[in-house]
Design a protein around this motif. Sequence first.
Motif, PDB file in Angstrom:
ATOM      1  N   GLU A 109       0.836  -1.203   0.000  1.00  0.00           N
ATOM      2  CA  GLU A 109       0.000   0.000   0.000  1.00  0.00           C
ATOM      3  C   GLU A 109       0.871   1.253   0.000  1.00  0.00           C
ATOM      4  N   TRP A 110       0.303   2.352  -0.486  1.00  0.00           N
ATOM      5  CA  TRP A 110       0.939   3.676  -0.458  1.00  0.00           C
ATOM      6  C   TRP A 110       2.269   3.686  -1.209  1.00  0.00           C
ATOM      7  N   GLN A 111       2.339   2.958  -2.314  1.00  0.00           N
ATOM      8  CA  GLN A 111       3.614   2.823  -3.018  1.00  0.00           C
ATOM      9  C   GLN A 111       4.109   4.151  -3.587  1.00  0.00           C
ATOM     10  N   ASP A 112       3.220   4.917  -4.198  1.00  0.00           N
ATOM     11  CA  ASP A 112       3.653   6.191  -4.782  1.00  0.00           C
ATOM     12  C   ASP A 112       4.216   7.122  -3.714  1.00  0.00           C
ATOM     13  N   ALA A 113       3.547   7.173  -2.564  1.00  0.00           N
ATOM     14  CA  ALA A 113       4.008   8.037  -1.482  1.00  0.00           C
ATOM     15  C   ALA A 113       5.376   7.597  -0.978  1.00  0.00           C
ATOM     16  N   VAL A 114       5.580   6.305  -0.829  1.00  0.00           N
ATOM     17  CA  VAL A 114       6.853   5.785  -0.338  1.00  0.00           C
ATOM     18  C   VAL A 114       7.965   6.015  -1.363  1.00  0.00           C
ATOM     19  N   ILE A 115       7.681   5.786  -2.631  1.00  0.00           N
ATOM     20  CA  ILE A 115       8.692   6.010  -3.675  1.00  0.00           C
ATOM     21  C   ILE A 115       9.115   7.469  -3.699  1.00  0.00           C
ATOM     22  N   ARG A 116       8.146   8.381  -3.629  1.00  0.00           N
ATOM     23  CA  ARG A 116       8.502   9.794  -3.650  1.00  0.00           C
ATOM     24  C   ARG A 116       9.320  10.166  -2.418  1.00  0.00           C
ATOM     25  N   ALA A 117       8.947   9.624  -1.265  1.00  0.00           N
ATOM     26  CA  ALA A 117       9.704   9.908  -0.039  1.00  0.00           C
ATOM     27  C   ALA A 117      11.117   9.352  -0.149  1.00  0.00           C
ATOM     28  N   ALA A 118      11.266   8.144  -0.698  1.00  0.00           N
ATOM     29  CA  ALA A 118      12.587   7.534  -0.818  1.00  0.00           C
ATOM     30  C   ALA A 118      13.491   8.338  -1.751  1.00  0.00           C
ATOM     31  N   ILE A 119      12.963   8.757  -2.896  1.00  0.00           N
ATOM     32  CA  ILE A 119      13.756   9.574  -3.818  1.00  0.00           C
ATOM     33  C   ILE A 119      14.165  10.882  -3.145  1.00  0.00           C
ATOM     34  N   THR A 120      13.246  11.473  -2.412  1.00  0.00           N
ATOM     35  CA  THR A 120      13.539  12.744  -1.742  1.00  0.00           C
ATOM     36  C   THR A 120      14.631  12.571  -0.697  1.00  0.00           C
TER      37      THR A 120
END
Length: 592
Positions: free
Chosen positions: A215-226
């Motif tokens: 769940e919440w993959q887009d949010a986690v990916i964006r946080a990880a890149i940031t």
Amino acid sequence: MSTLDLGVIGNCNIAALVDAQAAIVWGCFPRIDGDAVFHALLNDTASQGKFSVELVDQLHSEQAYLPNSAILRTTLYDHHGGIAEVVDFAPRFALYERIFRPPMIIRRIKAVQGRPRVLVRLRPGFENGGLKPQLTRGSNHLRYVSPAQTLRLTTNAPVSYITEERPFVLDRPIDLLLGSDESLQAGVETTARDLFERTLDHWRSWVRSLSIPFEWQDAVIRAAITLKLCNFEETGAIVAALTTSIPEAPETERNWDYRFCWLRDAYFVIHALNRLGVTRTMEDYLRFINDIVEEAQDGELRPVYGITRDTSIDEVAIPHLMGYRGFGPVRVGNQAHVQIQNDVYGSVVLASTHAFFDRRLAHPGNMALFEQLERLGNRAVAVFDKPDAGPWELRTIASVHTFSSVMCWAACDRLAKIARQIGQTDRAIYWRREADRLHAIICERAWSDKRGCFVSTFGGDELDATLLLLHEVDFLATDDPRFAATVDAVAANLRTGDFLYRYVAEDDFGRPATAFLICVFWYIDALAALGRRDEARALFETVLGRRNPLGLLSEDIDPRNGELWGNFPQTYSMVGLINCAMRLSRNWEEAF
């Protein structure tokens, strides 16, 4: 008026912030802690310090990242049906067995519909805006010159239109490459296209390597890149944020420079990235702190270091910058580097523990590293019950802070586990005995019978949000009634609406006026640990809704209107998002 509806681009060497209208309003060269040549974010009314692409007769704009990348696309619409697209990125990819990450920003601009007219304004200001550069020009480049550095813009756009700031019809794609004073080895369009394709492929490959929740993959990916963009990869340091002096709240002087590596913050970042499988960044950071430990006299550490381990980061005010929305002062440097913050010993030992237990690492921990960490453990034992500035870096108030003491205990606890892992039985017994001794003293002196919970300081009466971490660092078990009592007391005392203050007691600047975003994530984690998952999930969904339009978070939030404040993007906040998602998500098997 400035807002934090910003996107971040970068390459782990430099970074820049782009507003919703495609203007670069913050960017430092030649690295992330360098000269803020783009500083309009901290000087609303000034004409300098910005790199904008403006659409004549603009109507509105839209903005989004290219999926799974650090490449930002802004689409501009005019009143006549014209549409222009601006794609911003900093080159980053593998080249010659290393990562190519030059101090360069590339802006690719093209017409999507009609015949839009654009106006490019490139106005860097050197010495953090105190010096207007000299301008020289060539046939397809401009040079912005100062005594300390020179920036070169190479472009296939009409150079005269840029120098004179004249609008022109966007009848063909143009590229703007801003970076070091070096000539290109190929054509402008060919170079820009090649760097774009390689950078996009790099980020998408990096994202494919992540171990993300269902769940919440887009949010986690964006946080990880940031988080990765806040990593100065050359040394392994991780900065707390990419900006300075965005205040925690309006009408306050809580304006600090966060472009440095706090050992405490970096531990939490490494812990989160390790959960995602980003082991290379973890190894780089371990090398960074190993060098710090090697240099530390008698095991004594500072709480914060420059990104090259520089300790000369004294705080000074920049008088010619008015501040975010006029709320100054603007500061460069951070005086926290001379504070006593005793939790740092636990932070370093906790981070280094990975080296002894994670079999994926190419450079596992050894006896030499253990002996270095023991020096920190000895220091932790010596200072665990001594006053310090605490995790919230109080400037004129010293107490024996519970969090600092617990982190000193954590240093002893992990040293016992490491010693057992490497077969040092005598040392394991010693450190376990010390950990048990500290644990008993902390439980006695930090527990308040009056409050019925743990409190912020030995013998004190106030609460702070770090008490939510007593289980996270394994000081208390989830079924220990003292943990549940403390979590409930912290919520009752610090929660306002959907968010938590870090504390409500007055400090050097009065009472905090905004909530600290990481605190609500700590609370969500604590709820989940106590088995209150439905409550935790509901609150997590609410907090996700308060991110900016690009999915990013700053340090603070106004719990009344949801406005973001504080330095941006804040690693602590993005770490909290990742940790909560990993803890709360259904697993892949449950999902199907």
